[in-house]
Scaffold this motif. Sequence first.
Motif, mmCIF file in Angstrom:
data_model
loop_
_atom_site.group_PDB
_atom_site.id
_atom_site.type_symbol
_atom_site.label_atom_id
_atom_site.label_comp_id
_atom_site.label_asym_id
_atom_site.label_seq_id
_atom_site.Cartn_x
_atom_site.Cartn_y
_atom_site.Cartn_z
ATOM 1 N N ASP A 222 5.728 19.447 33.348
ATOM 2 C CA ASP A 222 7.104 19.845 33.638
ATOM 3 C C ASP A 222 7.438 19.530 35.102
ATOM 4 O O ASP A 222 7.442 20.414 35.962
ATOM 5 C CB ASP A 222 7.287 21.336 33.354
ATOM 6 C CG ASP A 222 8.752 21.765 33.472
ATOM 7 O OD1 ASP A 222 9.642 20.882 33.412
ATOM 8 O OD2 ASP A 222 8.994 22.973 33.646
ATOM 9 N N GLN A 223 7.697 18.250 35.360
ATOM 10 C CA GLN A 223 8.101 17.790 36.689
ATOM 11 C C GLN A 223 9.380 16.980 36.559
ATOM 12 O O GLN A 223 9.610 16.310 35.547
ATOM 13 C CB GLN A 223 7.014 16.920 37.336
ATOM 14 C CG GLN A 223 5.753 17.660 37.728
ATOM 15 C CD GLN A 223 4.710 16.720 38.301
ATOM 16 O OE1 GLN A 223 4.902 15.517 38.371
ATOM 17 N NE2 GLN A 223 3.578 17.278 38.697
ATOM 18 N N TRP A 224 10.173 17.013 37.612
ATOM 19 C CA TRP A 224 11.440 16.283 37.615
ATOM 20 C C TRP A 224 11.252 14.823 37.239
ATOM 21 O O TRP A 224 12.005 14.270 36.421
ATOM 22 C CB TRP A 224 12.096 16.363 38.996
ATOM 23 C CG TRP A 224 13.205 15.369 39.162
ATOM 24 C CD1 TRP A 224 14.494 15.495 38.742
ATOM 25 C CD2 TRP A 224 13.106 14.068 39.764
ATOM 26 N NE1 TRP A 224 15.213 14.357 39.045
ATOM 27 C CE2 TRP A 224 14.386 13.469 39.678
ATOM 28 C CE3 TRP A 224 12.072 13.359 40.372
ATOM 29 C CZ2 TRP A 224 14.652 12.196 40.175
ATOM 30 C CZ3 TRP A 224 12.326 12.089 40.868
ATOM 31 C CH2 TRP A 224 13.611 11.524 40.759
ATOM 32 N N THR A 225 10.262 14.177 37.806
ATOM 33 C CA THR A 225 10.106 12.742 37.605
ATOM 34 C C THR A 225 9.887 12.396 36.136
ATOM 35 O O THR A 225 10.408 11.396 35.633
ATOM 36 C CB THR A 225 8.961 12.195 38.478
ATOM 37 O OG1 THR A 225 8.925 10.770 38.386
ATOM 38 C CG2 THR A 225 7.605 12.768 38.104
ATOM 39 N N PHE A 226 9.145 13.238 35.399
ATOM 40 C CA PHE A 226 8.894 12.961 33.982
ATOM 41 C C PHE A 226 10.074 13.399 33.116
ATOM 42 O O PHE A 226 10.353 12.758 32.095
ATOM 43 C CB PHE A 226 7.586 13.618 33.546
ATOM 44 C CG PHE A 226 6.380 13.069 34.259
ATOM 45 C CD1 PHE A 226 6.088 11.716 34.201
ATOM 46 C CD2 PHE A 226 5.568 13.897 35.010
ATOM 47 C CE1 PHE A 226 4.984 11.195 34.871
ATOM 48 C CE2 PHE A 226 4.469 13.386 35.679
ATOM 49 C CZ PHE A 226 4.180 12.035 35.610
ATOM 50 N N ARG A 227 10.737 14.455 33.507
ATOM 51 C CA ARG A 227 11.946 14.839 32.761
ATOM 52 C C ARG A 227 13.001 13.736 32.865
ATOM 53 O O ARG A 227 13.672 13.399 31.875
ATOM 54 C CB ARG A 227 12.509 16.155 33.310
ATOM 55 C CG ARG A 227 11.647 17.368 33.037
ATOM 56 C CD ARG A 227 12.412 18.663 33.281
ATOM 57 N NE ARG A 227 12.896 18.778 34.652
ATOM 58 C CZ ARG A 227 12.223 19.329 35.644
ATOM 59 N NH1 ARG A 227 10.995 19.806 35.428
ATOM 60 N NH2 ARG A 227 12.747 19.429 36.857
ATOM 61 N N ALA A 228 13.130 13.147 34.043
ATOM 62 C CA ALA A 228 14.112 12.077 34.232
ATOM 63 C C ALA A 228 13.776 10.863 33.368
ATOM 64 O O ALA A 228 14.661 10.246 32.761
ATOM 65 C CB ALA A 228 14.171 11.680 35.707
#
Length: 367
Positions: A222-228
């Motif tokens: 659950d990190q921004w880079t993977f959500r994006a």
Amino acid sequence: MPSYVLPRGSYVPLHGCPALVCFPCPTSPREAHVPVAGRPTSKDVAQEAGVSQSTVSLVLGGKWSGRVSPATARSVRTAAERLGYRPNQAARNLRLGTTRTVLLMVPTLTAPFFGPVYTGAARVAARHGFGVVVSTWPDGADGPAESPFPAPHEAIDGVLASSMPAAALERFHGTPAVLLDSGPDADVPTVDFGVAAGMRAIAAHLAGLGHRRFGHVAAGVDQWTFRARTEVLAAEVAALPGGVLTRAACAIDVASARDAAQRLLARPDPPTALVCDDDLIAAGAYKAARALGLDVPGEVSVTGFDDVLLATALEPELTTVRLPAEELGAQGMTALLDLLDGGRPAPRVLPGRLVVRGSSAPPRALL
């Protein structure tokens, strides 16, 4: 034979003078004297150059311009070099109320991506007289990050935090911080990658080859880079006529990625292209394809993200998005130094670049 203890700042005469010590000897030029006991001090440099200690401090502190003549400055620097004098950085930092040390926090020390991040940060830090220490805040850790120091405000001047949410910095409240690859929605300065554009480039590349069935081997972090990456890929495939997207999450390691990719490839209508969130995940996808007897890229294309050294060690070499990890560290440190200097660094975005190699090709049905 009697023994002698020479006091700090004493000099051994090198010119044949019968005296045991001189302070300094008036019969010999200064360059004939060398310190023999203890670490040389600014007082020794002042005595050697024939100036006051305050003049030594001005010159060696870089504040002499307009206050000391160039000839005197050269004399002080020559004396310091001759004596082997080095300023006591710890004492200087104590006077200034600074440690000149930055903490770099990363999710792991084993992933190949974070080594270059440190290299870039340390390179810029060294140019400004700062050091960098590294600590980890593991993926999926609950609560705020723990400091490796009992009193962070006394041990470090600032924090660079890579791939972690702003909330994780709660225990560093009051310490200047910059977030790296963590998303623009933060109340501290940020330096991010253009991951959305990178994922669009991958989707467009595969679509241009004729792929319509995409499998996303997604990092279960659950990190921004993977959500994006997930959001952009879903939007791109949804906008593609006949586009179908299936997804399987995994840890960022080869074994977990292999299992996730196998689940996708074992479906009745399997994807013709596996889009992997990370180059290490792509290595697991290769193993899954080969375990099922599928050729890469003849029967399934595979793409990665990051372009670490592993990407060119795989066979065939991996089509991926190159993210400038070393530049991320360098730009992050530049922003942090600006912040420490009272500036207000603006958000920065570093673009990625699609690197097409041998792991992507048209689906077999189109050949």
